[in-house]
Design an enzyme around this catalytic site. Structure first.
Site, PDB file in Angstrom:
ATOM      1  N   LYS A 111     -77.522  25.921  62.572  1.00  0.00           N
ATOM      2  CA  LYS A 111     -78.267  26.974  64.260  1.00  0.00           C
ATOM      3  C   LYS A 111     -77.253  28.435  63.116  1.00  0.00           C
ATOM      4  CE  LYS A 111     -75.847  27.862  68.204  1.00  0.00           C
ATOM      5  NZ  LYS A 111     -75.689  27.290  69.265  1.00  0.00           N
ATOM      6  N   SER A 122     -78.136  26.125  74.131  1.00  0.00           N
ATOM      7  CA  SER A 122     -77.940  27.444  73.054  1.00  0.00           C
ATOM      8  C   SER A 122     -78.439  26.483  71.933  1.00  0.00           C
ATOM      9  CB  SER A 122     -77.337  28.226  72.887  1.00  0.00           C
ATOM     10  OG  SER A 122     -76.058  27.627  72.332  1.00  0.00           O
ATOM     11  N   SER A 141     -73.585  23.299  74.298  1.00  0.00           N
ATOM     12  CA  SER A 141     -74.776  24.111  73.457  1.00  0.00           C
ATOM     13  C   SER A 141     -75.216  23.240  72.615  1.00  0.00           C
ATOM     14  CB  SER A 141     -74.904  25.305  72.929  1.00  0.00           C
ATOM     15  OG  SER A 141     -74.463  26.258  74.173  1.00  0.00           O
TER      16      SER A 141
END
Length: 449
Positions: free
Chosen positions: A86, A160, A184
């Protein structure tokens, strides 16, 4: 690290990542072959879902050749396994953009400890995955690029860690790094039908942004199977025992389907997903009892923390004027909340005290992961603040309490919504130190899924 990352005989050995690593260790495939295969899939499929924002084609190929020369290749638990990271933790040579045009474009000089551990275990970072700005939103889009759910490209993969979940669900990589501040990892894992786990506090190095969302955010894993997630988490935590999946002793499990707030409605099929997980746990020999989880005022505490979570990150942005309008308004509200001192440690302390009392009688709790199917995939960053807040709160109310208290939690796929035709999932959570228990229980339920 060693090569003894094998589940107990009670479970099938490994998933796609574990199988690939075994082949690389055995010499039947090279790291270069593994990377080339992943890059081919990414080249063919990523434009459909926008899971990756950066594809490290040349670097990954070079790193695969370097890995081949390592004398300990036959001992590495993730030998040659392509992984995604990420874009809010440091990968050497790449900028850490955190989904925002307001961040610096300077390349990172060194890897985050999590990335360093993945590399040391033999994994190869093939790319960086998409996320919403500063990780603040439960839908993933930025700079006109909408990340889409491989299970239904008309819907968001969540956020996210939306790009990470989409990459795994599409089969571009078998495992992906993500992090989780109010759900997330678990929200996109549920939306995309993959397994995701957020470890408890201090199990894996955090170091996410300025202050890891005031200590609420943890680095974790999304994977196609529980066993692959356990293997990868064992690497992130530097604990080989987490990879050794074992059936847990007879657990006392609470089945809690009511949401943290009465203002939230839960889709009956998501309630059914939790009940199905409970039934399968009971069939595996565990004692399952319907309960009400003592949320108390945890929902309010979470709502107050959400706008303040990105303040420390925002204070060190390179170009804060380039923040999206929804984010600017969110942070402005956060500054007001901070000035009024509405966020207090006592709120988290009360929530933890209630949960500690609850877990005097239970080992694990099962809830729905989400309250509804994921929203439509669109440019949420261009919509108003209120629309974004309402969307996030409406479908993802169950996950944040475990960040508030810093306890482990995971999301396990539980079939398909019969009307929306999108994945369903159940959340498993427990007190500190129960990562191995959650993984073992998830593997038991996965076998019957």
């Amino acid at each position: 690290m060693n090569s003894s990352h094998q589940p107990a005989d009670d479970f099938p050995i490994g998933g796609p990542a574990a199988a690939l690593a075994a082949r690389v260790r055995a010499g039947t495939i090279t790291p270069a072959d593994a990377v080339a295969d992943a890059l081919t899939r990414i080249s063919s499929e990523n434009h459909k879902i926008n899971a990756f924002t950066v594809v490290r084609s040349e670097q990954a190929r070079a790193e695969a050749l370097e890995l081949t020369a390592r004398p300990d290749l036959d001992e590495l638990p993730l030998a040659g396994v392509p992984v995604a990271v990420k874009q809010n933790i440091a990968v050497a040579g790449e900028p850490t953009t955190a989904g925002s045009a307001a961040t610096s474009a300077a390349a990172e000089p060194a890897d985050h400890p999590v990335v360093a551990r993945l590399r040391a275990a033999g994994a190869i970072v093939v790319g960086l995955t998409a996320m919403p700005e500063l990780g603040l939103w439960a839908n993933t889009d930025a700079d006109g690029r909408v990340t889409r759910n491989p299970r239904d490209v008309g819907r968001t993969p969540g956020g996210s860690s939306g790009g990470a979940a989409a990459a795994v669900a599409a089969g571009l990589v078998a495992i992906a790094h993500g992090n989780d501040g109010l759900g997330s990892i678990r929200v996109p894992a549920a939306a995309c039908g993959v397994f995701g786990i957020k470890p408890g506090r201090d199990v894996v190095p955090a170091g996410i942004g300025a202050d890891s969302w005031s200590g609420m955010a943890e680095n974790g894993i999304l994977a196609t199977t529980v066993s692959d997630a356990a293997l990868a988490l064992s690497v992130l935590a530097d604990r080989s025992d987490l990879a050794d999946l074992r059936p847990p002793h007879r657990l006392r499990i609470g089945l809690a389907v009511a949401p943290p707030s009465r203002l939230v409605r839960v889709d009956r099929h998501w309630t059914a997903a939790a009940r199905t997980a409970g039934a399968r746990a009971a069939a595996a020999g565990h004692l399952v009892e319907p309960v009400e989880l003592p949320y108390g005022d945890a929902a309010l505490a979470m709502l107050l923390r959400w706008p303040t979570a990105g303040l420390a990150d925002a204070e060190r942005l390179a170009d804060p004027e380039r923040l999206q309008p929804r984010t600017r308004r969110h942070l402005a509200l956060g500054r007001l909340i901070r000035r009024l001192r509405l966020v207090r440690p006592s709120q988290a302390d009360r929530a933890e005290a209630r949960l500690l009392d609850f877990f005097e009688n239970f080992d694990v709790v099962i809830t729905p992961t989400l309250a509804a199917p994921p929203p439509k995939a669109r440019q949420w960053s261009r919509r108003g603040w209120a629309a974004n807040v309402a969307s996030s709160v409406r479908y993802a109310p169950f996950t944040g309490v475990w960040n508030l208290v810093g306890w482990p939690a995971a999301s396990l796929p539980m079939g398909i919504h019969p009307e929306a035709h999108t994945p369903l999932a159940a959340q498993l959570a427990g007190p500190p130190g129960t990562e191995a228990t959650l993984l073992g229980l998830a593997a038991q339920i996965e076998l019957t899924n």
